[in-house]
Write a protein that holds these residues in place. Structure first.
Motif, short mmCIF file in Angstrom:
data_model
loop_
_atom_site.label_atom_id
_atom_site.label_comp_id
_atom_site.label_asym_id
_atom_site.label_seq_id
_atom_site.Cartn_x
_atom_site.Cartn_y
_atom_site.Cartn_z
N GLU A 193 0.85 -1.18 0.00
CA GLU A 193 0.00 0.00 0.00
C GLU A 193 0.89 1.23 0.00
O GLU A 193 1.96 1.23 0.60
N LEU A 194 0.44 2.27 -0.67
CA LEU A 194 1.15 3.54 -0.70
C LEU A 194 0.24 4.63 -0.16
O LEU A 194 -0.97 4.62 -0.42
N ARG A 195 0.84 5.56 0.57
CA ARG A 195 0.11 6.75 0.99
C ARG A 195 0.89 7.96 0.47
O ARG A 195 2.02 8.19 0.87
N GLN A 196 0.28 8.67 -0.46
CA GLN A 196 0.86 9.91 -0.95
C GLN A 196 0.45 11.00 0.03
O GLN A 196 -0.73 11.11 0.37
N CYS A 197 1.44 11.78 0.47
CA CYS A 197 1.13 12.71 1.55
C CYS A 197 2.14 13.85 1.65
O CYS A 197 3.15 13.86 0.95
N ARG A 198 1.85 14.73 2.56
CA ARG A 198 2.78 15.79 2.93
C ARG A 198 3.18 15.52 4.38
O ARG A 198 2.33 15.24 5.23
N SER A 255 8.88 12.12 -2.76
CA SER A 255 8.15 11.76 -3.98
C SER A 255 8.84 12.23 -5.26
O SER A 255 8.57 11.69 -6.33
N ARG A 256 9.74 13.21 -5.16
CA ARG A 256 10.44 13.67 -6.37
C ARG A 256 11.30 12.57 -6.99
O ARG A 256 11.61 12.62 -8.17
N LEU A 267 2.33 11.93 -6.56
CA LEU A 267 2.91 11.23 -7.71
C LEU A 267 2.27 11.65 -9.03
O LEU A 267 2.68 11.18 -10.09
N GLU A 268 1.29 12.51 -8.97
CA GLU A 268 0.59 12.90 -10.20
C GLU A 268 1.43 13.77 -11.10
O GLU A 268 1.30 13.73 -12.32
#
Length: 168
Positions: A2-7, A36-37, A127-128
């Protein structure tokens, strides 16, 4: 996985890493946080997990810790200090948190625990938009190489991840 894209807003990196380790231990999962970069896409991290697990199964791993071995493969590097550039740092981070375990329930519970940490600011689609310049520089992908193929940048990054297996 699972991935969580976040700040994230990290005040103390060592404490944050320790918190992730404790959450991982409590839920029986591996957790790794990435800037994420440096992540091309989900498939980039899936491939890193796959190759790290294969190295561990064969006894060919460099790191004792599975999360660090995943980081090494994701970065396409055998040197831990160079791979750490791909991790999060103190201050504000657009991040991707990877959680991998035997069951989806354990992964979900671990992600929920990560979201309770003080460093977790909130979910955000990180990641968008791809930082092409950073990815090319980090993975040594030249303009000439990109011009010589119709492969996507993501495919070229995954190639670097896979090449780590060959370069051992």
């Amino acid at each position: 996985m699972e991935l969580r894209q976040c700040r994230l807003e990290i005040d103390d990196l060592d404490a944050f890493v320790s918190d992730l380790g404790e959450i991982g231990d409590r839920h029986g999962v591996t957790i790794q946080a990435f800037d994420s970069r440096y992540v091309a896409d989900r498939r980039h991290l899936e491939r890193a997990v796959e190759l790290a697990d294969r190295a561990i199964d064969r006894g060919e791993n460099v790191a004792r810790d599975r999360a660090v071995e995943i980081l090494l493969y994701a970065a396409g590097r055998r040197q831990i200090d160079r791979a750490l550039e791909m991790g999060v740092g103190e201050g504000e981070n657009r991040a991707v948190v990877l959680v991998d375990g035997e069951s989806d329930g354990d992964e979900t519970a671990a992600l929920e625990a990560v979201e309770t940490l003080d460093a977790f600011v909130g979910q955000e689609a990180t990641l968008e938009t791809r930082d092409t310049e950073t990815l090319c520089a980090f993975f040594d992908i030249t303009d000439a190489e990109r011009g010589a193929t119709d492969a996507s940048l993501s495919a070229l990054v995954r190639e670097r991840v896979a090449l780590l297996e060959v370069e051992k």
